[in-house]
Scaffold this active site. Structure first.
Site, PDB file in Angstrom:
ATOM      1  CB  CYS A  69      26.364  29.862  11.418  1.00 19.01           C
ATOM      2  SG  CYS A  69      26.344  29.401   9.689  1.00 19.01           S
ATOM      3  CB  CYS A  72      31.699  29.949  15.872  1.00 18.70           C
ATOM      4  SG  CYS A  72      32.663  28.497  15.447  1.00 18.70           S
ATOM      5  CG  HIS A  73      29.133  33.564  14.322  1.00 20.20           C
ATOM      6  ND1 HIS A  73      30.030  34.589  14.293  1.00 20.20           N
ATOM      7  CD2 HIS A  73      29.408  32.800  13.239  1.00 20.20           C
ATOM      8  CE1 HIS A  73      30.814  34.463  13.233  1.00 20.20           C
ATOM      9  NE2 HIS A  73      30.457  33.381  12.578  1.00 20.20           N
ATOM     10  CB  CYS A 214      22.340  48.213 -13.698  1.00 21.36           C
ATOM     11  SG  CYS A 214      21.317  48.513 -12.272  1.00 21.36           S
TER      12      CYS A 214
END
Lengths: 253, 106
Positions: A69, A72-73, A214
């Protein structure tokens, strides 16, 4: 002018049941001082264990030999603000995607790796690491009109009675928040802290896991993980929580 | 290796009381819960935690099945001289992990 005012009034009527922006409260405000301290102290917040794992995974290259990750980032800190605007529209898939969905799309498209299973530790860890970068930023859903149909569907699901108890989410979380259900205070049901550490789970979990809780509580059949209904609900909930601060990884009872 | 978070001041004045916070990632499976097939999931817990300063024990805790997952332990000690704290968690199935952190006394 008069027609515009009338239009505004008509728009305001069905939304009147919803919590006004000034009334919005994070579930954090209803917790005990001890739990609040647990969330805000980074040394005590168990969610930080996942954030640490996620930051490590962010920098580690996948087994396919493609870039990590971080390749690129850059540093995970560049993800600041991302969690505040998700779910967002994905051009290629032509559907809304949430943060964990985006991480899995990145894995399959750019890393040539298999998507990580829902609620698996690696996926929760990466999502927590990305979401934690936006801590303190206000929830800012994008004004993308392509998201509107899903958002409307989310609102429909939120206000629709369902399950053997014939309850709608809105009956408690819009109309009765702050009151009690048994020993628990009913929160407004904002998604501003996910993935979060829930003491009842003894674990970190995603919003989808929470929504499944829920639904079973309402004795309705939960949708399977990854169902579009969860995306629609998350889009509606994020719009409903606009302006609240991101708390990920939050702690909740 | 389980992930741990250890928090203590890097420096302290001689004679000061310092607070140490430790958190470790562990499921603390009680041994009383049925799994998806209805059989009991075998017990898997941390049974002991020891903190030593330069080899000398400063804090010890026994943990039991009622302890929640990802146990968080916090305690205080007296900062007398510079040195290294070691933290050891031991438990079922041969679990053992040791971490360390340094303290400088000014």
């Amino acid at each position: 002018m008069r027609r515009a005012l009338l239009g505004l009034l008509l728009l305001a009527v069905p939304a009147a049941a919803e919590i006004a922006p000034g009334e919005r409260r994070s579930g954090f405000d209803q917790m005990t001082p001890e739990l609040r301290a647990m969330q805000t102290d980074e040394a005590a917040n168990p969610g930080q264990l996942w954030v640490g794992d996620g930051e490590e995974a962010w920098a580690a290259a996948p087994p396919t030999g493609r870039p990590a990750c971080a390749g690129c980032h850059g540093a995970v800190a560049t993800m600041r603000g991302v969690a505040a605007r998700y779910p967002a529209w994905d051009e290629a898939a032509a559907r809304p995607v949430d943060l964990q969905g985006r991480i899995n799309l990145c894995r399959t498209r750019h890393q040539g790796a298999d998507p990580l299973p829902f609620e698996s530790r690696p996926l929760l860890a990466l999502t927590a690491a990305v979401a934690a970068q936006s801590r303190g930023l206000p929830v800012a859903p994008p004004a993308d009109p392509r998201l509107d149909p899903a958002r409307a569907e989310g609102e429909r699901l939120f206000t629709r009675r369902t399950g053997q108890l014939d309850l709608a989410c809105a009956q408690c979380h819009d109309a009765l928040w702050g009151r009690r259900l048994g020993a628990s205070t009913i929160p407004q049901g904002h998604p501003n802290g996910y993935p979060l550490y829930r003491l009842e789970w003894q674990d970190l979990g995603s919003l989808q896991r929470r929504l499944r809780n829920c639904l079973t509580g309402m004795r309705a059949e939960p949708y399977p993980f990854g169902a579009p209904e969860y995306l629609a609900l998350e889009l509606h909930l994020m719009r409903r929580a606009q302006g609240l601060a991101i708390e990920a990884p939050a702690v909740r009872p | 290796m389980a992930r741990t978070l250890i928090n203590l001041p890097k420096t302290a004045k001689a004679g000061a009381v310092i607070e140490i916070k430790t958190l470790i990632s562990h499921p603390m499976e009680t041994g009383y819960r049925p799994g998806p097939e209805g059989r009991l999931v075998p017990r898997d817990i941390i049974t002991e935690f020891v903190c030593r300063f330069e080899g000398e024990e400063v804090f010890r805790a026994e943990l039991f099945p009622a302890t929640s997952a990802n146990p968080y332990l916090t305690f205080t000690t007296l900062a007398e001289r510079s040195g290294t704290f070691t933290f050891t968690w031991t438990g079922d199935n041969g679990f053992s992990q040791t971490e360390s952190a340094a303290l400088t006394v000014t």
